[in-house]
Write an enzyme that holds these catalytic residues in place. Structure first.
Site, PDB file in Angstrom:
ATOM      1  CB  CYS A   1       2.457   4.292   4.364  1.00 14.82           C
ATOM      2  SG  CYS A   1       1.792   5.940   4.084  1.00 14.82           S
TER       3      CYS A   1
ATOM      4  CD  GLU B   1       0.490   1.146   6.253  1.00 11.80           C
ATOM      5  OE1 GLU B   1      -0.618   1.689   6.383  1.00 11.80           O
ATOM      6  OE2 GLU B   1       1.422   1.648   5.591  1.00 11.80           O
TER       7      GLU B   1
ATOM      8  CG  ASN C   1      -0.171   0.260   2.502  1.00 11.45           C
ATOM      9  OD1 ASN C   1       0.845  -0.370   2.774  1.00 11.45           O
ATOM     10  ND2 ASN C   1      -0.653   1.210   3.283  1.00 11.45           N
TER      11      ASN C   1
ATOM     12  N   PRO D   1       1.785   4.593   9.595  1.00 13.48           N
ATOM     13  CG  PRO D   1       1.947   5.874   7.656  1.00 13.48           C
ATOM     14  CD  PRO D   1       1.800   4.463   8.143  1.00 13.48           C
ATOM     15  CB  THR D   2      -1.032   6.427  13.747  1.00 15.05           C
ATOM     16  OG1 THR D   2       0.046   7.082  14.427  1.00 15.05           O
ATOM     17  CG2 THR D   2      -0.898   4.932  13.943  1.00 15.05           C
TER      18      THR D   2
END
Length: 624
Positions: free
Chosen positions: A409, A411, A407, A619-620
């Site tokens: 980023c 993760e 995806n 990355p929240t």
């Protein structure tokens, strides 16, 4: 499933566990102009103003919500029809999410009793009210709008899978099956206009961007420049098509309520166009510099004309100079193989392979390409690198295909045409800086409930293509993670870049992932394993054993790890045993990490797993 209470009490309103206040929120541009403003939004009193701004501006539904009067009765217009408008309270938002999850879970047998469903609802509401945890943004945007308010809309071409059979059909409308997944990986074939091809991908991407999700694809099947076309002539090359996709993504930035388009482009390191791909953004950055600096040297008449046209060219990433050039709407990554990295070390030539016939397009110095990748990343932070061999060595479902992409980023990495919905736990809420204790019991309780939430979200979801709907039903990948590790370590007096910091991170992450797999195995015992488990059972249990060995501190140079080119860095048990870690119950944290993986292996061996992949570290951003 049985749901225990830890944070709430049966019979007591979860909404009374916080004090409430009215807040005004305002989001402005850099020039002070107002993007969004709302007064008298009902928010928990201990939330920061930033938290209130994000909740109200990003996650409050802005239209179609039945309005109520101060006494709680529906507000009606002069024709006796319900008046609709925006959400005005965090209660409404949290209720529509958790109530929707509970409804789908109850209707599909996830809870043993109505009391378990009620406990599930209260515990999740409590965690969200107290900022212990949060789901990914598409859940906030989309989940529960139909369930809570009856909001509907024309079908957008999404597909849904029958929860029992996996049979896929077109969704009847836009909201009864929401789009809760943030992360997608989509395949793209070497075809221009047919289903699964290049132009079809832009349509599928738009369907995701519209509802706040992100997507990634590996474009390595697409033939390189100068390769022959079936109808005669030569291909214009991959880059010409990537520029079209970049423009399409750039046009879908729905400000105020959802995030800008999030897109990943991956390319294998042996693709014929890899050199041009690696330097793409470097070239575009130079164009921006030429535009900005050239603007300063225009004639007085031209500068006046630019002023009259309101034309400003500067280094603002959101300005017109960057909008003029290409390549600004995706993250780019090169898929590196173990063989390539060995070729770099040995100063060998590296072959770029034509996609049409598998022949060598050209040979270049491997170290030269590696230096170009590094130089480009230094100049403009792209491309990133993905270690393809190691990624696939840890793949839980290799019999079903390779992992080719991620995806936006990076993760989430799994099979093409799959999706992942995310949630994060706030580590600061589990650490007490006064007692220097980490609440492992509450952490594991939260892991269990949120694993169930994400699993329920799979069965209620709509997907942008038939292939993704079927693959997501078959594999049911989840993405539970955590936020604020650095802040927690800071409160504990542990340096982030230290052996102790890495050990704590390893123990927390091992507990998160091991416990999630154990819960997945528990669900498999009651609901059955994921449909693709049988063909991948041997490989998946091998991966679980390797994780368990790392949690147990088995050394990297041990011969115990199975089928790995590079063994993992294990948890350093010695640091927990000699009081090197500034957390009073560090030994308990380590013990739970080991126990979680031992239980995952035991339960998975008996029941299989409901999900092949359960955790990520995203990355929240706005939810942390």
């Amino acid at each position: 499933m049985k749901i225990q209470r830890r944070f709430t009490t049966a019979g007591e309103s979860v909404w009374n566990t916080v004090d409430w206040t009215s807040r005004s929120t305002k989001i402005t541009n850099a020039d002070g102009s107002i993007v969004f403003e709302m007064n008298n939004a009902e928010i928990p009193a201990d939330w920061s103003q930033l938290s209130a701004d994000i909740m109200v501006s990003k996650y409050f539904r802005k239209a179609g919500v039945p309005q109520t009067q101060e006494n709680g009765t529906p507000e009606l217009n002069e024709d006796g029809q319900a008046v609709t408008g925006p959400e005005s309270s965090a209660k409404q938002v949290i209720h529509r999410l958790v109530g929707c999850w509970r409804s789908w879970g109850e209707s599909h047998g996830y809870f043993d009793t109505p009391e378990d469903a009620e406990s599930f609802y209260d515990e999740l509401c409590w965690m969200m009210l107290h900022q212990v945890s949060a789901p990914n943004s598409p859940q906030w945007f989309n989940t529960g709008l139909n369930w809570a308010y009856g909001i509907s809309g024309p079908a957008q071409g999404h597909f849904v899978a029958d929860p029992e059979t996996g049979d896929v059909s077109l969704a009847d409308d836009a909201y009864s099956h929401p789009q809760p997944h943030a992360c997608f990986i989509q395949s793209v074939s070497d075809d221009l206009v047919n289903a699964g091809g290049i132009m079809d991908l832009w349509t599928r991407e738009a369907r995701l961007f519209k509802y706040g999700s992100g997507t990634g694809s590996n474009f390595s099947q697409v033939r390189g420049g100068e390769e022959p076309l079936s109808g005669g002539g030569k291909s214009s090359g991959l880059m010409s098509f990537l520029k079209i996709g970049d423009r399409a993504a750039g046009a879908i930035k729905s400000g105020g309520t959802t995030r800008r388009a999030a897109k990943m482009v991956c390319l294998d390191v042996d693709h014929p166009d890899i050199e041009e791909f690696v330097s793409w953004k470097v070239r575009e950055e130079l164009k921006v510099a030429a535009l900005v600096e050239g603007m300063k040297h225009l004639s007085p008449a031209q500068q006046q004309q630019a002023k009259d046209l309101d034309l400003v060219l500067d280094y603002d990433f959101n300005g017109e100079a960057y909008q003029t050039v290409a390549g600004q709407n995706s993250n780019n990554s090169v898929r590196l193989s173990h063989d390539f990295l060995e070729s770099v070390g040995r100063e060998e030539q590296w072959d770029l392979i034509r996609r049409t016939d598998g022949e060598v397009a050209k040979s270049i110095p491997a170290s030269g390409l590696w230096n170009t990748i590094c130089d480009a990343a230094w100049h403009c932070a792209d491309p990133g690198v993905q270690f393809d061999t190691s990624i696939n060595d840890w793949h839980t479902c290799p019999k079903s295909g390779r992992i080719n992409a991620s995806n936006p980023c990076s993760e989430y990495m799994f099979l093409d045409d799959t999706a992942c919905n995310l949630a994060s736990l706030n580590l600061l809420k589990f650490y007490n800086s006064d007692t220097r204790m980490f609440d492992v019991d509450s952490f594991e309780h939260a892991i269990r409930l949120w694993t169930i939430v994400l699993e329920i979200s799979v069965l209620m979801a709509a997907f942008p293509s038939e292939a993704i709907a079927h693959q997501s039903w078959k594999f049911r990948t989840l993405g539970l993670g955590f936020a604020n590790l650095g802040a927690m370590l800071m409160q504990a007096g542990i340096a982030y870049d230290s052996d102790a910091g890495r050990a704590v991170c390893g123990a927390i992450t091992a507990t998160l992932t091991g416990r999630s797999y154990a819960v997945s195995a528990e669900m498999a015992g009651e609901l059955g394993p994921f449909d693709g488990f049988a063909e991948n059972a041997e490989d998946m249990l091998r991966i679980i054993r390797n994780h368990s060995r790392a949690a147990n501190g088995i050394a990297r140079d041990s011969s115990e790890y199975e089928k790995l080119r590079l063994a993992p860095v294990p948890i350093n048990h010695a640091l927990f045993l000699d009081d090197s870690i500034n957390i009073n119950n560090a030994g308990d944290l380590l013990g739970r990490a080991v126990q979680a993986w031992d239980e995952a292996l035991d339960l998975g061996g008996r029941h299989g797993f409901r999900n092949p992949q359960l955790t990520v570290i995203p990355p929240t951003a706005t939810i942390s």
